[in-house]
Design a protein around this motif. Sequence first.
Motif, PDB file in Angstrom:
ATOM      1  N   THR A 296       0.821  -1.211   0.000  1.00 37.57           N
ATOM      2  CA  THR A 296       0.000   0.000   0.000  1.00 37.57           C
ATOM      3  C   THR A 296       0.854   1.260   0.000  1.00 37.57           C
ATOM      4  O   THR A 296       0.306   2.355  -0.091  1.00 37.57           O
ATOM      5  N   GLY A 297       2.175   1.132   0.122  1.00 38.55           N
ATOM      6  CA  GLY A 297       3.009   2.324   0.239  1.00 38.55           C
ATOM      7  C   GLY A 297       2.704   3.074   1.524  1.00 38.55           C
ATOM      8  O   GLY A 297       2.608   4.294   1.538  1.00 38.55           O
ATOM      9  N   ASN A 298       2.519   2.335   2.612  1.00 37.46           N
ATOM     10  CA  ASN A 298       2.259   2.865   3.948  1.00 37.46           C
ATOM     11  C   ASN A 298       0.913   3.566   4.101  1.00 37.46           C
ATOM     12  O   ASN A 298       0.644   4.161   5.135  1.00 37.46           O
ATOM     13  N   ALA A 299       0.083   3.541   3.061  1.00 36.94           N
ATOM     14  CA  ALA A 299      -1.263   4.085   3.223  1.00 36.94           C
ATOM     15  C   ALA A 299      -2.055   3.132   4.119  1.00 36.94           C
ATOM     16  O   ALA A 299      -1.857   1.919   4.076  1.00 36.94           O
TER      17      ALA A 299
ATOM     18  N   ALA B  42      -7.006  -5.053  -0.825  1.00 40.47           N
ATOM     19  CA  ALA B  42      -7.367  -4.829  -2.221  1.00 40.47           C
ATOM     20  C   ALA B  42      -6.928  -3.445  -2.660  1.00 40.47           C
ATOM     21  O   ALA B  42      -7.058  -2.483  -1.896  1.00 40.47           O
ATOM     22  N   ARG B  43      -6.380  -3.372  -3.873  1.00 35.54           N
ATOM     23  CA  ARG B  43      -6.131  -2.060  -4.477  1.00 35.54           C
ATOM     24  C   ARG B  43      -7.309  -1.760  -5.381  1.00 35.54           C
ATOM     25  O   ARG B  43      -7.586  -2.488  -6.323  1.00 35.54           O
TER      26      ARG B  43
ATOM     27  N   GLY C  27      -7.073   3.639  -6.957  1.00 32.50           N
ATOM     28  CA  GLY C  27      -5.758   3.695  -6.309  1.00 32.50           C
ATOM     29  C   GLY C  27      -5.805   3.624  -4.797  1.00 32.50           C
ATOM     30  O   GLY C  27      -4.762   3.553  -4.156  1.00 32.50           O
ATOM     31  N   SER C  28      -6.995   3.657  -4.196  1.00 35.00           N
ATOM     32  CA  SER C  28      -7.060   3.547  -2.743  1.00 35.00           C
ATOM     33  C   SER C  28      -6.993   2.071  -2.338  1.00 35.00           C
ATOM     34  O   SER C  28      -7.054   1.175  -3.180  1.00 35.00           O
ATOM     35  N   PHE C  29      -6.893   1.818  -1.047  1.00 34.59           N
ATOM     36  CA  PHE C  29      -6.752   0.447  -0.563  1.00 34.59           C
ATOM     37  C   PHE C  29      -7.856   0.113   0.423  1.00 34.59           C
ATOM     38  O   PHE C  29      -8.277   0.956   1.205  1.00 34.59           O
ATOM     39  N   GLN C  30      -8.292  -1.137   0.354  1.00 31.57           N
ATOM     40  CA  GLN C  30      -9.315  -1.629   1.264  1.00 31.57           C
ATOM     41  C   GLN C  30      -8.823  -2.946   1.851  1.00 31.57           C
ATOM     42  O   GLN C  30      -8.055  -3.663   1.214  1.00 31.57           O
ATOM     43  N   MET C  31      -9.305  -3.252   3.038  1.00 29.57           N
ATOM     44  CA  MET C  31      -8.797  -4.428   3.721  1.00 29.57           C
ATOM     45  C   MET C  31      -9.944  -5.170   4.394  1.00 29.57           C
ATOM     46  O   MET C  31     -10.946  -4.560   4.762  1.00 29.57           O
ATOM     47  N   ALA C  32      -9.779  -6.486   4.526  1.00 28.69           N
ATOM     48  CA  ALA C  32     -10.725  -7.279   5.298  1.00 28.69           C
ATOM     49  C   ALA C  32      -9.928  -8.366   5.989  1.00 28.69           C
ATOM     50  O   ALA C  32      -8.929  -8.848   5.448  1.00 28.69           O
TER      51      ALA C  32
END
Lengths: 109, 140
Positions: free
Chosen positions: B39-42, B117-118, B122-127
């Motif tokens: 994520t590049g630290n995002a 997920a990208r 360009g944002s990131f989501q997580m589960a």
Amino acid sequence: MAKGVKPRVKVPKSASPGETITIKTLIRHKMESGQRKDKQGNPIPRSIINRFVVDFNGQNVIDVAMQPAISTNPYFQFDAVVPEAGEFTFTWYDDDGSVYTKSRKIKVG
Amino acid sequence: MELTRRDLLVLGSGALAAAGTGSLPAFATPTEDAIAALTGNAVPGEGVITLDAPEIAENGNTVPISVSAPGASLVALFADGNPVPDVAVIRFGPLNPTRTASTRIRLARTQNVIAVARMEDGSFQMARSAVKVTIGGCGG
């Protein structure tokens, strides 16, 4: 080539244009993780399928990079949209350089 | 600046909280490092993608999981208790409408399975999903 590798895919024979279909794939493969040891305590070298790609008429559907944490006999289920009649190609890439392919035609109408 | 005892306590609890949520790369585990590299630290958001995994897996050698990430271009799966946390990276092509995939994975012990997920913007989501493993996979 690893022994006894056998790809299997399940694709519907026909679909209506633009329909979303579900595809199931399985390839028989040991997926030796590289973490196990044999009876003498020597590590068993890693031997897995590291990449799996599905295309339809040259357009990509799914592209998976795999690690040893994928189970023996890697199984994938996913969806694809079928814009026109054509052919799905399934490609598996083995650590030892072997490439396994399978293709399935689908009718539209 | 002189540090009082109160300042130290505040600092200490802050650091503990950060380590607990895993948002600070300085204290990161290999899994968090791998996610940060992706994520590049995002900091990924939560709630958009879903990860289905069994609550209890009797056999860690084949644990069925399924990820559904509408609008994602890429989904990376991690297992934070495995010797190698990376599981797979799934890229979805233009002919994949639902951005869902199911597979079977190995889990060495009871742990979390994490999907990052990208999204197409360009944002990131997580589960994440915790799985109890009775018999571990990956080993002899």
